[in-house]
Design an enzyme around this catalytic site. Structure first.
Site, PDB file in Angstrom:
ATOM      1  N   GLN A   1     -13.887 -11.569 200.551  1.00 53.71           N
ATOM      2  CA  GLN A   1     -15.086 -12.021 201.284  1.00 53.71           C
ATOM      3  C   GLN A   1     -15.068 -13.543 201.457  1.00 53.71           C
ATOM      4  OE1 GLN A   1     -17.476 -10.008 202.741  1.00 53.71           O
ATOM      5  NE2 GLN A   1     -18.316 -11.896 203.594  1.00 53.71           N
TER       6      GLN A   1
ATOM      7  N   LYS B   1     -21.061  -3.397 203.208  1.00 52.02           N
ATOM      8  CA  LYS B   1     -19.725  -2.777 203.339  1.00 52.02           C
ATOM      9  C   LYS B   1     -19.580  -1.655 202.318  1.00 52.02           C
ATOM     10  CE  LYS B   1     -17.914  -7.022 205.266  1.00 52.02           C
ATOM     11  NZ  LYS B   1     -17.323  -8.333 205.010  1.00 52.02           N
TER      12      LYS B   1
ATOM     13  N   ASP C   1      -8.994  -6.708 206.838  1.00 51.75           N
ATOM     14  CA  ASP C   1      -9.794  -7.678 207.594  1.00 51.75           C
ATOM     15  C   ASP C   1      -8.957  -8.330 208.703  1.00 51.75           C
ATOM     16  OD1 ASP C   1     -12.479  -8.073 207.350  1.00 51.75           O
ATOM     17  OD2 ASP C   1     -12.368  -9.437 205.639  1.00 51.75           O
TER      18      ASP C   1
END
Ligand code: NDP
Length: 292
Positions: free
Chosen positions: A98, A54, A121
C-alpha cells in the site's frame, strides 16, 4: 444534452460476481482459493481505509487475505525481507504494497522487489516499461488505468484515432493510462500543472481523463460536447448538511459537465469500484500464472 452515466458500480459488481463463481468452482473441485498479501506500513487513516476496502472485496469473492500491518518505523531491510518471503510463499498469489510509504523508505526499490508474476498492482517498473514499449504486453496492468480502459470499452468509446487528453501524469494513474490509450491508437496529450492554456487542449478531447486531486477542477467550458469524461479524483470537501461533515467529490464538476459530455463517470460509483474489481481480476491472473 444529458450524458450517459458510466456506472462503475454495476460494472464492477458483474466482474466480482464472475470472479466469485470462478473461485467457488475451484474450491468445489478441492483446489485452494487465491491469496492476496497486503502490506500496510504506518497508520495513515486513508491507507487504512483503502486496505480495509480491499480486504472486504477479497472476502466477498473468496480470495484469502494475508494481512501484514507494520509499524511506521519499519526499516527498509525488514520490508525487503518480508517481500522476499512473500515472493517465495506458494500460498501467496499476489502482493500489494500500500502506497504511499513513510518517507524513510525507498518506494522504487521495494516495488521492484515484488516478483513480477505476483505484482497485482502492476507498479513494478518493469511492468510499466512493458506498457510503454511497442510489441510488449505488461504482466499486469495497474488497477485504476485498467478500470478506466474497461469502462471506456464497455461504453463503446471510439478509442482508435480519438483525441484523448489526460490531466495528471502520476506513476499510478496519469502516465500508465496515457500509455494504454496510446497502445489502443488514441492520439494522447498529457497535461500537468505546468501546462499552458489547459482549456484550449481539453476542449479538443473526445476522451478526457481527470486525475488531478483537485475538487471539481474540470468545468463545463473545458469539455467538448459529446466527450467521454472519466473522473478519477476522490476529494473530500466540507459539507455541514451531512452527519459526517464531509462528502466526496471528483476532479470534475459533475452536474454542469454532465450537461455537455456524452458520457461521464460519477464520484463515488465510477472509477473507485472499478479499481478494486481490477485488483481482484489481477489476483486471478496471478493464480493462472502460478499454475501454468
Ligand atoms: P498526484 O498528486 O500524484 O498527481 C496529480 C497530477 O495532477 C500531477 O501530474 C499534477 O501535475 C497534476 N496537476 C495538479 N494540479 C494541476 C493543475 N492545476 N492543472 C493541471 N494538472 C495539475 O495524484 P494521483 O494521480 O495519485 O491521484 C489523482 C486523483 O485521483 C486524487 O484525487 C486521488 O485521490 C485519485 N485517485 C483515485 C483512485 C481511484 O481508484 N478512483 C486511484 C488513485 C488515485 P505535476 O505532475 O506537474 O505536479
Amino acid at each position: 444534452m444529458t450524458a450517459t452515466i458510466i456506472d462503475g458500480k454495476s460494472l464492477s459488481q458483474s466482474i466480482r460476481d464472475d470472479i466469485k463463481k470462478q473461485i467457488a468452482d475451484r474450491v468445489a473441485r478441492g483446489l485452494n482459493p487465491p491469496g492476496l498479501a497486503t502490506i500496510l506500513v504506518g497508520d495513515d487513516p486513508a491507507s487504512q481505509t483503502y486496505v480495509r476496502n480491499k480486504h472486504r472485496a477479497c472476502d466477498d469473492v473468496g480470495i484469502r487475505n494475508i494481512s501484514h500491518e507494520l509499524p511506521e518505523d519499519t526499516s527498509q531491510e525488514e520490508l525487503d525481507a518480508l517481500i522476499k518471503k512473500l515472493n517465495d510463499d506458494p500460498e501467496v498469489t499476489g502482493i500489494l504494497l500500500q502506497l504511499p510509504l513513510p518517507k524513510h523508505l525507498d518506494e522504487e526499490s521495494l516495488l521492484a522487489a515484488i516478483k513480477l508474476t505476483k505484482d497485482v498492482d502492476g507498479f513494478n517498473p518493469i511492468n510499466i516499461g512493458r506498457i510503454a514499449l511497442r510489441g510488449l504486453a505488461p504482466v499486469f496492468v495497474p488497477c485504476t488505468p485498467a478500470g478506466i480502459m474497461k469502462m471506456l470499452k464497455e461504453y463503446q468509446a471510439p478509442i482508435q484515432g480519438a483525441n484523448a487528453v489526460v490531466i495528471g501524469r502520476s506513476n499510478i494513474v496519469g502516465m500508465p493510462v496515457s500509455l494504454l490509450l496510446t497502445k489502443e491508437n488514441a492520439t494522447v496529450t498529457i497535461c500537468h500543472s505546468k501546462t499552458r492554456d489547459l482549456t484550449s487542449i481539453t476542449r479538443n478531447a473526445d476522451i478526457l481523463i481527470a486525475a488531478i486531486g483537485k475538487p471539481e477542477f474540470v468545468s463545463a467550458d473545458m469539455v467538448k460536447p459529446g466527450a467521454y469524461v472519466i473522473d478519477v479524483g476522490i476529494n473530500s470537501v466540507d459539507d455541514p448538511s451531512r452527519k459526517s461533515g464531509y462528502r466526496l467529490v471528483g476532479d470534475v464538476a459533475f452536474d454542469e459537465v454532465a450537461k455537455v459530455a456524452g458520457a461521464i463517470t460519477p464520484v463515488p460509483g465510477g472509477v473507485g469500484p472499478m479499481t478494486i474489481a481490477m485488483l481482484l481480476k489481477n489476483t486471478m491472473r496471478a493464480l493462472e500464472l502460478a499454475e501454468k
